[in-house]
Design an enzyme around this catalytic site. Structure first.
Site, short mmCIF file in Angstrom:
data_model
loop_
_atom_site.label_atom_id
_atom_site.label_comp_id
_atom_site.label_asym_id
_atom_site.label_seq_id
_atom_site.Cartn_x
_atom_site.Cartn_y
_atom_site.Cartn_z
CB THR A 127 -0.91 0.03 1.25
OG1 THR A 127 -1.58 1.30 1.33
CG2 THR A 127 -0.10 -0.14 2.52
CE1 TYR A 184 -3.73 -2.23 5.10
CE2 TYR A 184 -3.34 0.09 4.61
CZ TYR A 184 -3.57 -1.20 4.19
OH TYR A 184 -3.63 -1.49 2.85
#
Length: 213
Positions: A130, A154
Protein backbone atom coordinates in the site's frame (compact mmCIF):
# COMPACT_ATOMS: atom_id res chain seq x y z
CA UNK A 1 11.81 -6.58 -12.33
CA UNK A 2 12.31 -9.95 -13.98
CA UNK A 3 9.29 -11.26 -12.15
CA UNK A 4 7.20 -8.33 -13.34
CA UNK A 5 8.24 -8.97 -16.95
CA UNK A 6 7.30 -12.63 -16.61
CA UNK A 7 3.86 -11.75 -15.28
CA UNK A 8 3.06 -8.99 -17.74
CA UNK A 9 4.50 -10.81 -20.73
CA UNK A 10 2.45 -13.94 -20.14
CA UNK A 11 -0.81 -12.21 -19.31
CA UNK A 12 -1.03 -10.32 -22.59
CA UNK A 13 -3.24 -12.01 -25.12
CA UNK A 14 -4.22 -15.69 -25.10
CA UNK A 15 -0.67 -17.17 -25.12
CA UNK A 16 -0.06 -20.14 -22.86
CA UNK A 17 -2.66 -20.24 -20.09
CA UNK A 18 -1.25 -20.09 -16.57
CA UNK A 19 -2.62 -21.44 -13.34
CA UNK A 20 -3.09 -18.50 -10.97
CA UNK A 21 -4.04 -18.47 -7.30
CA UNK A 22 -5.74 -15.19 -6.39
CA UNK A 23 -6.44 -14.04 -2.83
CA UNK A 24 -8.82 -11.19 -2.12
CA UNK A 25 -10.97 -12.07 -5.13
CA UNK A 26 -14.16 -10.75 -3.50
CA UNK A 27 -12.67 -7.31 -2.89
CA UNK A 28 -12.89 -4.30 -5.21
CA UNK A 29 -9.53 -4.77 -6.93
CA UNK A 30 -9.63 -8.57 -6.81
CA UNK A 31 -13.10 -8.99 -8.29
CA UNK A 32 -12.23 -6.75 -11.24
CA UNK A 33 -8.86 -8.44 -11.77
CA UNK A 34 -10.53 -11.86 -11.64
CA UNK A 35 -12.87 -10.98 -14.50
CA UNK A 36 -9.87 -10.06 -16.64
CA UNK A 37 -7.71 -13.06 -15.74
CA UNK A 38 -10.31 -15.78 -16.31
CA UNK A 39 -10.54 -14.93 -20.01
CA UNK A 40 -7.07 -16.40 -20.65
CA UNK A 41 -5.97 -18.29 -17.54
CA UNK A 42 -6.99 -20.96 -15.07
CA UNK A 43 -7.73 -18.96 -11.93
CA UNK A 44 -8.30 -20.38 -8.47
CA UNK A 45 -9.51 -18.15 -5.65
CA UNK A 46 -8.50 -18.47 -2.02
CA UNK A 47 -11.26 -17.21 0.25
CA UNK A 48 -11.58 -16.99 4.01
CA UNK A 49 -15.14 -18.28 4.16
CA UNK A 50 -18.03 -19.46 2.04
CA UNK A 51 -19.44 -16.27 0.57
CA UNK A 52 -22.22 -15.37 -1.85
CA UNK A 53 -19.86 -12.85 -3.45
CA UNK A 54 -17.34 -15.11 -5.08
CA UNK A 55 -17.45 -15.47 -8.83
CA UNK A 56 -15.81 -18.82 -9.56
CA UNK A 57 -17.74 -21.14 -7.26
CA UNK A 58 -16.15 -24.22 -8.83
CA UNK A 59 -12.59 -22.93 -8.29
CA UNK A 60 -12.69 -21.45 -4.80
CA UNK A 61 -10.55 -22.85 -2.00
CA UNK A 62 -10.92 -21.92 1.64
CA UNK A 63 -8.31 -20.93 4.21
CA UNK A 64 -7.94 -18.22 6.83
CA UNK A 65 -4.77 -16.12 6.77
CA UNK A 66 -5.27 -15.60 10.50
CA UNK A 67 -4.94 -19.37 10.97
CA UNK A 68 -2.69 -20.37 8.06
CA UNK A 69 -1.91 -23.96 9.06
CA UNK A 70 -3.52 -25.45 5.93
CA UNK A 71 -1.97 -23.09 3.37
CA UNK A 72 1.01 -25.23 2.45
CA UNK A 73 -1.13 -28.29 1.73
CA UNK A 74 -3.34 -26.18 -0.55
CA UNK A 75 -0.42 -24.64 -2.45
CA UNK A 76 1.51 -27.90 -2.86
CA UNK A 77 -1.60 -29.70 -4.12
CA UNK A 78 -2.60 -26.91 -6.52
CA UNK A 79 0.91 -26.02 -7.81
CA UNK A 80 -0.04 -22.63 -9.32
CA UNK A 81 2.36 -20.79 -11.62
CA UNK A 82 1.62 -17.46 -9.95
CA UNK A 83 0.16 -16.30 -6.65
CA UNK A 84 -1.44 -12.84 -6.65
CA UNK A 85 -1.97 -11.85 -3.03
CA UNK A 86 -4.51 -9.05 -2.57
CA UNK A 87 -6.24 -10.19 0.62
CA UNK A 88 -5.75 -7.98 3.67
CA UNK A 89 -7.50 -6.14 6.46
CA UNK A 90 -7.35 -2.66 4.97
CA UNK A 91 -9.43 -0.11 6.95
CA UNK A 92 -6.91 2.13 8.71
CA UNK A 93 -9.33 3.09 11.48
CA UNK A 94 -9.92 -0.59 12.30
CA UNK A 95 -6.18 -1.15 12.64
CA UNK A 96 -5.94 1.29 15.55
CA UNK A 97 -8.64 -0.60 17.41
CA UNK A 98 -7.45 -4.11 16.49
CA UNK A 99 -3.69 -3.94 15.77
CA UNK A 100 -3.06 -7.57 16.74
CA UNK A 101 -5.64 -8.91 14.31
CA UNK A 102 -4.33 -6.70 11.51
CA UNK A 103 -0.71 -7.75 12.09
CA UNK A 104 -1.75 -11.40 12.28
CA UNK A 105 -3.50 -11.33 8.90
CA UNK A 106 -1.49 -8.76 6.95
CA UNK A 107 1.98 -9.75 8.15
CA UNK A 108 1.96 -13.30 9.53
CA UNK A 109 -0.66 -14.49 7.03
CA UNK A 110 1.24 -13.00 4.09
CA UNK A 111 4.51 -14.62 5.18
CA UNK A 112 2.83 -17.99 5.69
CA UNK A 113 1.33 -17.76 2.20
CA UNK A 114 4.69 -16.81 0.67
CA UNK A 115 6.53 -19.64 2.43
CA UNK A 116 3.88 -22.10 1.22
CA UNK A 117 4.20 -20.70 -2.32
CA UNK A 118 7.96 -21.07 -2.21
CA UNK A 119 7.68 -24.70 -1.10
CA UNK A 120 5.18 -25.27 -3.92
CA UNK A 121 7.76 -23.84 -6.39
CA UNK A 122 5.52 -21.02 -7.53
CA UNK A 123 7.20 -19.06 -10.34
CA UNK A 124 6.10 -15.61 -9.14
CA UNK A 125 4.57 -14.12 -5.99
CA UNK A 126 2.76 -10.79 -6.51
CA UNK A 127 1.97 -8.93 -3.29
CA UNK A 128 -0.30 -5.91 -2.87
CA UNK A 129 1.22 -3.61 -0.30
CA UNK A 130 0.00 0.00 0.00
CA UNK A 131 1.03 3.62 -0.48
CA UNK A 132 0.40 3.96 3.26
CA UNK A 133 3.93 2.60 3.83
CA UNK A 134 5.30 6.02 2.79
CA UNK A 135 3.59 7.82 5.66
CA UNK A 136 3.77 11.62 5.60
CA UNK A 137 6.15 12.73 2.87
CA UNK A 138 7.32 16.24 2.03
CA UNK A 139 8.00 15.75 -1.68
CA UNK A 140 5.32 15.02 -4.28
CA UNK A 141 4.98 13.01 -6.36
CA UNK A 142 6.45 10.49 -3.94
CA UNK A 143 9.43 8.65 -5.48
CA UNK A 144 9.22 4.89 -5.29
CA UNK A 145 12.48 4.69 -3.32
CA UNK A 146 11.26 7.08 -0.59
CA UNK A 147 11.79 5.78 2.93
CA UNK A 148 8.92 3.95 4.59
CA UNK A 149 7.36 5.44 7.72
CA UNK A 150 4.23 3.99 9.28
CA UNK A 151 1.53 6.29 10.62
CA UNK A 152 -0.91 3.49 11.49
CA UNK A 153 -0.83 -0.16 12.58
CA UNK A 154 -2.14 -1.00 9.09
CA UNK A 155 0.89 0.63 7.47
CA UNK A 156 3.20 -1.05 9.97
CA UNK A 157 1.72 -4.46 9.09
CA UNK A 158 2.39 -3.84 5.40
CA UNK A 159 5.94 -2.61 5.98
CA UNK A 160 6.71 -5.70 8.06
CA UNK A 161 5.29 -7.94 5.34
CA UNK A 162 7.38 -6.21 2.66
CA UNK A 163 10.60 -6.55 4.65
CA UNK A 164 10.00 -10.26 5.27
CA UNK A 165 9.14 -10.90 1.62
CA UNK A 166 12.42 -9.34 0.54
CA UNK A 167 14.26 -11.85 2.71
CA UNK A 168 12.34 -14.76 1.16
CA UNK A 169 12.83 -13.92 -2.52
CA UNK A 170 15.59 -15.37 -4.64
CA UNK A 171 16.24 -16.21 -8.29
CA UNK A 172 13.92 -19.22 -8.12
CA UNK A 173 11.21 -17.35 -6.23
CA UNK A 174 10.78 -13.80 -7.58
CA UNK A 175 8.49 -11.43 -5.71
CA UNK A 176 6.81 -8.30 -7.06
CA UNK A 177 5.49 -5.78 -4.54
CA UNK A 178 2.85 -3.23 -5.58
CA UNK A 179 1.99 -0.12 -3.57
CA UNK A 180 -1.41 1.04 -4.81
CA UNK A 181 -2.67 4.48 -3.86
CA UNK A 182 -6.35 5.09 -3.12
CA UNK A 183 -8.51 3.05 -5.46
CA UNK A 184 -12.08 3.99 -6.23
CA UNK A 185 -15.02 3.14 -8.46
CA UNK A 186 -16.95 0.66 -6.35
CA UNK A 187 -20.41 0.14 -7.78
CA UNK A 188 -21.92 -0.25 -4.32
CA UNK A 189 -20.37 1.61 -1.44
CA UNK A 190 -21.27 -0.51 1.57
CA UNK A 191 -18.42 0.87 3.64
CA UNK A 192 -17.22 4.45 3.85
CA UNK A 193 -13.74 3.57 5.09
CA UNK A 194 -12.36 4.38 1.63
CA UNK A 195 -11.45 8.03 1.23
CA UNK A 196 -12.62 8.77 -2.33
CA UNK A 197 -16.03 7.15 -1.84
CA UNK A 198 -16.31 8.78 1.58
CA UNK A 199 -15.79 12.24 0.08
CA UNK A 200 -18.16 11.68 -2.86
CA UNK A 201 -20.97 10.11 -0.83
CA UNK A 202 -20.55 12.80 1.83
CA UNK A 203 -21.10 15.52 -0.78
CA UNK A 204 -24.10 13.67 -2.24
CA UNK A 205 -25.61 13.44 1.25
CA UNK A 206 -25.02 17.14 1.90
CA UNK A 207 -22.57 16.49 4.73
CA UNK A 208 -19.63 18.66 5.72
CA UNK A 209 -16.65 17.17 3.93
CA UNK A 210 -13.32 17.20 5.79
CA UNK A 211 -10.25 16.89 3.59
CA UNK A 212 -7.56 17.20 6.27
CA UNK A 213 -4.54 19.41 5.63
Amino acid sequence: RGGASYFLGNSRGPGTPMKILLTGSTGFIGSNLLRELVTNHEVWCLDRQVSSRYIRKDRTLYADLAEPSGLEAILVALRPDIVIHLAAISPVTYSFENPGHVMNVNTSGTIALAVAAKHARVKLFVHASTSEVYGNQQDFPIPEEASMSATSPYAASKIAAEECLRLLQDDNFPIVIMRPFNTYGRARVQSRHFVVEKIITGMLLGEQVKLGS
